[in-house]
Design a protein around this motif. Structure first.
Motif, mmCIF file in Angstrom:
data_model
loop_
_atom_site.group_PDB
_atom_site.id
_atom_site.type_symbol
_atom_site.label_atom_id
_atom_site.label_comp_id
_atom_site.label_asym_id
_atom_site.label_seq_id
_atom_site.Cartn_x
_atom_site.Cartn_y
_atom_site.Cartn_z
ATOM 1 N N GLY A 71 -4.731 -5.972 0.197
ATOM 2 C CA GLY A 71 -3.296 -5.976 0.133
ATOM 3 C C GLY A 71 -2.414 -5.850 1.313
ATOM 4 O O GLY A 71 -1.576 -6.403 1.672
ATOM 5 N N ILE A 72 -2.711 -4.889 2.177
ATOM 6 C CA ILE A 72 -2.049 -4.503 3.237
ATOM 7 C C ILE A 72 -2.300 -5.598 4.232
ATOM 8 O O ILE A 72 -1.492 -6.095 4.890
ATOM 9 N N PHE A 73 -3.608 -6.278 4.202
ATOM 10 C CA PHE A 73 -3.889 -7.245 5.073
ATOM 11 C C PHE A 73 -3.086 -8.489 4.641
ATOM 12 O O PHE A 73 -2.486 -9.295 5.565
ATOM 13 N N LEU A 74 -2.958 -8.822 3.391
ATOM 14 C CA LEU A 74 -2.490 -10.146 3.030
ATOM 15 C C LEU A 74 -0.743 -10.036 3.188
ATOM 16 O O LEU A 74 -0.025 -10.931 3.567
ATOM 17 N N VAL A 75 -0.074 -8.618 3.290
ATOM 18 C CA VAL A 75 1.041 -8.476 3.446
ATOM 19 C C VAL A 75 1.461 -8.482 4.982
ATOM 20 O O VAL A 75 2.353 -9.343 5.491
ATOM 21 N N VAL A 76 0.614 -7.951 5.671
ATOM 22 C CA VAL A 76 1.006 -7.870 7.321
ATOM 23 C C VAL A 76 0.483 -9.328 8.206
ATOM 24 O O VAL A 76 1.296 -9.553 8.879
ATOM 25 N N TYR A 77 -0.772 -9.874 7.766
ATOM 26 C CA TYR A 77 -1.170 -10.867 8.622
ATOM 27 C C TYR A 77 -0.837 -12.224 7.677
ATOM 28 O O TYR A 77 -0.456 -13.150 8.520
ATOM 29 N N MET A 78 -0.804 -12.244 6.373
ATOM 30 C CA MET A 78 -0.517 -13.667 5.916
ATOM 31 C C MET A 78 0.915 -13.613 5.415
ATOM 32 O O MET A 78 1.076 -14.861 4.832
ATOM 33 N N LYS A 79 1.681 -12.675 5.349
ATOM 34 C CA LYS A 79 3.079 -12.557 4.900
ATOM 35 C C LYS A 79 3.203 -12.972 3.481
ATOM 36 O O LYS A 79 3.980 -13.470 3.115
ATOM 37 N N TRP A 80 2.047 -12.750 2.797
ATOM 38 C CA TRP A 80 2.078 -12.861 1.143
ATOM 39 C C TRP A 80 2.676 -11.589 0.528
ATOM 40 O O TRP A 80 1.737 -10.741 -0.190
ATOM 41 N N GLY A 81 3.681 -11.340 0.502
ATOM 42 C CA GLY A 81 4.523 -10.088 0.065
ATOM 43 C C GLY A 81 4.126 -9.587 -1.373
ATOM 44 O O GLY A 81 3.465 -8.411 -1.745
ATOM 45 N N LEU A 82 4.358 -10.643 -2.361
ATOM 46 C CA LEU A 82 4.188 -10.391 -3.870
ATOM 47 C C LEU A 82 2.787 -10.330 -3.873
ATOM 48 O O LEU A 82 2.430 -9.131 -4.772
ATOM 49 N N ILE A 83 1.739 -11.039 -3.708
ATOM 50 C CA ILE A 83 0.282 -10.876 -4.096
ATOM 51 C C ILE A 83 -0.081 -9.780 -3.402
ATOM 52 O O ILE A 83 -0.786 -9.058 -3.809
ATOM 53 N N GLY A 84 0.158 -9.473 -2.166
ATOM 54 C CA GLY A 84 -0.347 -8.383 -1.464
ATOM 55 C C GLY A 84 0.094 -6.962 -2.180
ATOM 56 O O GLY A 84 -0.502 -5.933 -2.137
ATOM 57 N N MET A 85 1.336 -6.887 -2.494
ATOM 58 C CA MET A 85 1.697 -5.805 -3.228
ATOM 59 C C MET A 85 1.272 -5.443 -4.375
ATOM 60 O O MET A 85 0.890 -4.432 -4.914
ATOM 61 N N CYS A 86 0.759 -6.484 -5.384
ATOM 62 C CA CYS A 86 0.308 -6.527 -6.326
ATOM 63 C C CYS A 86 -1.117 -5.878 -6.336
ATOM 64 O O CYS A 86 -1.725 -4.904 -7.045
ATOM 65 N N LEU A 87 -1.841 -6.587 -5.257
ATOM 66 C CA LEU A 87 -3.211 -5.988 -5.039
ATOM 67 C C LEU A 87 -3.015 -4.447 -4.391
ATOM 68 O O LEU A 87 -4.049 -3.836 -4.925
ATOM 69 N N GLU A 88 -2.190 -4.319 -3.642
ATOM 70 C CA GLU A 88 -2.108 -2.942 -3.172
ATOM 71 C C GLU A 88 -1.762 -1.954 -4.362
ATOM 72 O O GLU A 88 -2.287 -0.711 -4.561
ATOM 73 N N GLY A 89 -0.928 -2.183 -5.270
ATOM 74 C CA GLY A 89 -0.836 -1.341 -6.600
ATOM 75 C C GLY A 89 -2.012 -1.085 -7.224
ATOM 76 O O GLY A 89 -2.287 -0.153 -7.642
ATOM 77 N N PHE A 90 -2.791 -2.295 -7.412
ATOM 78 C CA PHE A 90 -4.007 -2.069 -8.209
ATOM 79 C C PHE A 90 -4.913 -0.949 -7.479
ATOM 80 O O PHE A 90 -5.505 -0.197 -8.031
ATOM 81 N N GLY A 91 -4.898 -1.492 -6.199
ATOM 82 C CA GLY A 91 -5.984 -0.428 -5.400
ATOM 83 C C GLY A 91 -5.407 0.942 -5.300
ATOM 84 O O GLY A 91 -6.296 2.026 -5.491
ATOM 85 N N PHE A 92 -3.884 1.129 -5.332
ATOM 86 C CA PHE A 92 -3.685 2.301 -5.465
ATOM 87 C C PHE A 92 -3.660 3.116 -6.489
ATOM 88 O O PHE A 92 -4.125 4.571 -6.503
ATOM 89 N N LEU A 93 -3.445 2.302 -7.774
ATOM 90 C CA LEU A 93 -3.944 3.290 -9.130
ATOM 91 C C LEU A 93 -5.400 3.565 -8.992
ATOM 92 O O LEU A 93 -5.920 4.531 -9.761
ATOM 93 N N ASN A 94 -6.182 2.600 -8.560
ATOM 94 C CA ASN A 94 -7.695 3.153 -8.686
ATOM 95 C C ASN A 94 -8.012 4.070 -7.772
ATOM 96 O O ASN A 94 -8.903 5.108 -8.027
ATOM 97 N N LEU A 95 -7.277 4.382 -6.785
ATOM 98 C CA LEU A 95 -7.552 5.416 -5.604
ATOM 99 C C LEU A 95 -6.765 6.736 -6.167
ATOM 100 O O LEU A 95 -7.543 7.702 -6.271
ATOM 101 N N PHE A 96 -5.705 6.610 -6.414
ATOM 102 C CA PHE A 96 -4.892 8.006 -7.014
ATOM 103 C C PHE A 96 -4.539 7.981 -8.468
ATOM 104 O O PHE A 96 -3.704 8.795 -8.635
ATOM 105 N N GLY A 97 -5.229 7.417 -9.172
ATOM 106 C CA GLY A 97 -4.899 7.071 -10.543
ATOM 107 C C GLY A 97 -5.215 8.588 -11.360
ATOM 108 O O GLY A 97 -4.536 9.066 -12.230
ATOM 109 N N ASN A 98 -6.161 9.497 -10.538
ATOM 110 C CA ASN A 98 -6.428 10.562 -11.391
ATOM 111 C C ASN A 98 -5.444 11.571 -11.385
ATOM 112 O O ASN A 98 -5.296 12.809 -11.795
#
Length: 139
Positions: A71-98
């Motif tokens: 998600g960070i790669f999509l936002v920074v290099y591809m400039k796909w803000g919405l898709i990157g943020m959604c992917l980041e949010g999913f990853g964030f919940l998987n990492l820090f959901g506990n």
């Protein structure tokens, strides 16, 4: 808290602030990139380099790590803000959901946020998202 941890917490808060601004400005890629950078640097300062690498390299959380950094790669290099943020949010919940039940418990003890979290519809929604069941009655 040590000075490095205080700096890290401040950088994490700034990163979350920039991420919130990017959402307000329709997923602006520049604000999202700044927010991600500040968040990651703040994480390094707050918990240390060794613990940060240990957090992101755990085998049971590899899906969250891949989604977060993709998600960070999509936002920074591809400039796909919405898709990157959604992917980041999913990853964030998987990492820090506990940690979410702990965050909600602390939030319920805060003066204004606690009253907001105790509203019937908000309370039911937050409990569902956290995966927590609460008793129907209080003693």
């Amino acid at each position: 808290l040590e000075d490095n941890q205080k700096i890290g917490i401040g950088l994490i808060c700034l990163g979350v602030g920039f991420l919130a601004l990017s959402v307000l400005f329709f997923f602006d890629a520049a604000l999202t990139a700044i927010g991600n950078t500040l968040f990651l640097i703040g994480l390094f300062f707050a918990i240390g380099v060794k613990r940060t690498f240990a957090l992101f390299s755990r085998t049971d959380r590899i899906r969250g790590t891949i989604c977060f950094f993709l998600g960070i790669f999509l936002v920074v290099y591809m400039k796909w803000g919405l898709i990157g943020m959604c992917l980041e949010g999913f990853g964030f919940l998987n990492l820090f959901g506990n940690f979410l039940p702990t965050v909600v418990t602390v939030g319920r003890q805060l003066p204004y946020i606690g009253k907001l979290l105790e509203l019937p519809i908000v309370s039911q929604t937050v409990d569902f998202l956290v995966g927590k069941t609460r008793p129907k009655y209080y003693v």
